[in-house]
Motif scaffolding. Sequence first.
Motif, PDB file in Angstrom:
ATOM      1  N   ALA A   2       1.845   1.471  -4.430  1.00 46.29           N
ATOM      2  CA  ALA A   2       0.865   2.557  -4.504  1.00 46.29           C
ATOM      3  C   ALA A   2       0.679   3.069  -5.922  1.00 46.29           C
ATOM      4  O   ALA A   2      -0.196   3.887  -6.165  1.00 46.29           O
ATOM      5  CB  ALA A   2       1.316   3.708  -3.609  1.00 46.29           C
ATOM      6  N   TRP A   3       1.486   2.592  -6.877  1.00 49.53           N
ATOM      7  CA  TRP A   3       1.521   3.214  -8.205  1.00 49.53           C
ATOM      8  C   TRP A   3       0.791   2.425  -9.289  1.00 49.53           C
ATOM      9  O   TRP A   3       0.744   2.843 -10.435  1.00 49.53           O
ATOM     10  CB  TRP A   3       2.975   3.397  -8.640  1.00 49.53           C
ATOM     11  N   THR A   4       0.229   1.277  -8.974  1.00 51.23           N
ATOM     12  CA  THR A   4      -0.362   0.448 -10.016  1.00 51.23           C
ATOM     13  C   THR A   4      -1.840   0.763 -10.208  1.00 51.23           C
ATOM     14  O   THR A   4      -2.442   1.532  -9.460  1.00 51.23           O
ATOM     15  CB  THR A   4      -0.228  -1.042  -9.677  1.00 51.23           C
ATOM     16  N   ARG A   5      -2.438   0.133 -11.231  1.00 48.56           N
ATOM     17  CA  ARG A   5      -3.863   0.335 -11.482  1.00 48.56           C
ATOM     18  C   ARG A   5      -4.726  -0.331 -10.416  1.00 48.56           C
ATOM     19  O   ARG A   5      -5.912  -0.054 -10.316  1.00 48.56           O
ATOM     20  CB  ARG A   5      -4.236  -0.209 -12.870  1.00 48.56           C
ATOM     21  N   ASN A   6      -4.137  -1.207  -9.623  1.00 48.88           N
ATOM     22  CA  ASN A   6      -4.879  -1.892  -8.565  1.00 48.88           C
ATOM     23  C   ASN A   6      -4.735  -1.149  -7.245  1.00 48.88           C
ATOM     24  O   ASN A   6      -3.698  -0.549  -6.961  1.00 48.88           O
ATOM     25  CB  ASN A   6      -4.362  -3.323  -8.387  1.00 48.88           C
ATOM     26  N   PRO A   7      -5.764  -1.196  -6.395  1.00 52.08           N
ATOM     27  CA  PRO A   7      -5.682  -0.509  -5.104  1.00 52.08           C
ATOM     28  C   PRO A   7      -4.804  -1.257  -4.114  1.00 52.08           C
ATOM     29  O   PRO A   7      -4.589  -2.467  -4.229  1.00 52.08           O
ATOM     30  CB  PRO A   7      -7.137  -0.508  -4.628  1.00 52.08           C
ATOM     31  N   GLN A   8      -4.313  -0.525  -3.119  1.00 55.28           N
ATOM     32  CA  GLN A   8      -3.671  -1.151  -1.971  1.00 55.28           C
ATOM     33  C   GLN A   8      -4.783  -1.683  -1.065  1.00 55.28           C
ATOM     34  O   GLN A   8      -5.663  -0.932  -0.658  1.00 55.28           O
ATOM     35  CB  GLN A   8      -2.819  -0.142  -1.211  1.00 55.28           C
ATOM     36  N   VAL A   9      -4.742  -2.976  -0.765  1.00 54.14           N
ATOM     37  CA  VAL A   9      -5.786  -3.602   0.040  1.00 54.14           C
ATOM     38  C   VAL A   9      -5.131  -4.508   1.070  1.00 54.14           C
ATOM     39  O   VAL A   9      -4.170  -5.223   0.771  1.00 54.14           O
ATOM     40  CB  VAL A   9      -6.761  -4.433  -0.829  1.00 54.14           C
ATOM     41  N   GLY A  10      -5.670  -4.479   2.297  1.00 54.37           N
ATOM     42  CA  GLY A  10      -5.208  -5.370   3.347  1.00 54.37           C
ATOM     43  C   GLY A  10      -6.360  -6.172   3.910  1.00 54.37           C
ATOM     44  O   GLY A  10      -7.517  -5.750   3.852  1.00 54.37           O
ATOM     45  N   CYS A  11      -6.054  -7.346   4.464  1.00 58.70           N
ATOM     46  CA  CYS A  11      -7.083  -8.233   5.003  1.00 58.70           C
ATOM     47  C   CYS A  11      -6.569  -8.914   6.262  1.00 58.70           C
ATOM     48  O   CYS A  11      -5.408  -9.363   6.315  1.00 58.70           O
ATOM     49  CB  CYS A  11      -7.466  -9.289   3.961  1.00 58.70           C
ATOM     50  N   VAL A  12      -7.429  -9.008   7.272  1.00 56.75           N
ATOM     51  CA  VAL A  12      -7.130  -9.738   8.499  1.00 56.75           C
ATOM     52  C   VAL A  12      -8.247 -10.752   8.719  1.00 56.75           C
ATOM     53  O   VAL A  12      -9.433 -10.397   8.692  1.00 56.75           O
ATOM     54  CB  VAL A  12      -7.049  -8.788   9.721  1.00 56.75           C
ATOM     55  N   LEU A  13      -7.870 -12.019   8.905  1.00 54.75           N
ATOM     56  CA  LEU A  13      -8.838 -13.079   9.189  1.00 54.75           C
ATOM     57  C   LEU A  13      -8.851 -13.348  10.688  1.00 54.75           C
ATOM     58  O   LEU A  13      -7.798 -13.603  11.291  1.00 54.75           O
ATOM     59  CB  LEU A  13      -8.470 -14.354   8.432  1.00 54.75           C
TER      60      LEU A  13
END
Length: 347
Positions: free
Chosen positions: A26-37
């Motif tokens: 949660a602390w980086t410059r990138n967002p938390q992202v999830g994906c379901v196929l």
Amino acid sequence: MGDAGGRAPLEQAMRRAVELARRGPAWTRNPQVGCVLIAPDGSVLAEGWHRGAGTAHAEVDALSKLPQGAARGATAVVTLEPCNHTGLTGPCSEALIAAGIARVVFAVPDPTPDADGGAQRLAEAGIEVVEDVLRDEVEAAILPWLTAAREGRPYVIAKWASSLDGRIAATDGSSRWITGPAARADVHRRRADSGAILVGTGTVLADDPALTARSEDGELLPHQPLAVVVGSRPLPDDAAVRRHPGGFRSFELADLRAVLDSLWDEGVRTVFVEGGPTLETALLREGLVDEVLVYLAPVLLGGTRLAIADLGIPDIAHARRLDLVSADRLGEDVRIIARPRRAPKED
């Protein structure tokens, strides 16, 4: 952009994607992202999430778990609009197109200028795009990163622990411990989820805090935020904060926005402010606080050592109104989370 197949299965998959996203840092410059196929028959083919800068994005992580061609005709359910730019990794939009994905469902448009446009690129390639599925829920889950991206500065959390009458210390200055173990453990978990922890020189000179994120048994947690001290008074050479395992920065700047801009440039997206009242008050006065986090202990101290000093509010009509997000009991204490009330958006 369509909505074939009904919303309920998509919403179920989106909630799972949020769960996956929370596995990422949660602390980086990138967002938390999830994906379901999801296969055309509705079964789950693969899942993925982003593990931090330089690692595969959630969509690519999920695709990597399938044999070549196995994703053709599938639906990708993603918390954030797939990116459309090349950074440390390639664009997710192109990866989804190359995999033969037939439909992409996402909750929140990407607010970063260099990464947006994924939805348009997918639609141009003939892929069905469904937007805004559970948008409010997903926005709440990644609010710090989204706010930082939209404001162009880190998300600022102002935290303090106080007595019921708003005092952060007794008359003699002693403050350990106003709150109990459960509240203190919660603070350490939140430190570990932050990019930086910010205090004023007065706090360092008075308490010599370590500012580390620790477990209940005193062990250092895996992630340590950058320790940042703001103020003009010199710090002792042996101050504990100088040995912080997450790194140490000091600023003599009176311009707090400039401090936040500097931290932004270093990749910090969430700043956890732990005092003292001079710094907390200054940030509040300048409108730089996005969230107020207060731990209230069922004690009374009296005296003048208030959590917040003068905010320049002339009367009750000009009070800073906050929206209550939550109020939860932690042991004998109460944790309150509130956010500044934003002006309603114009149509």
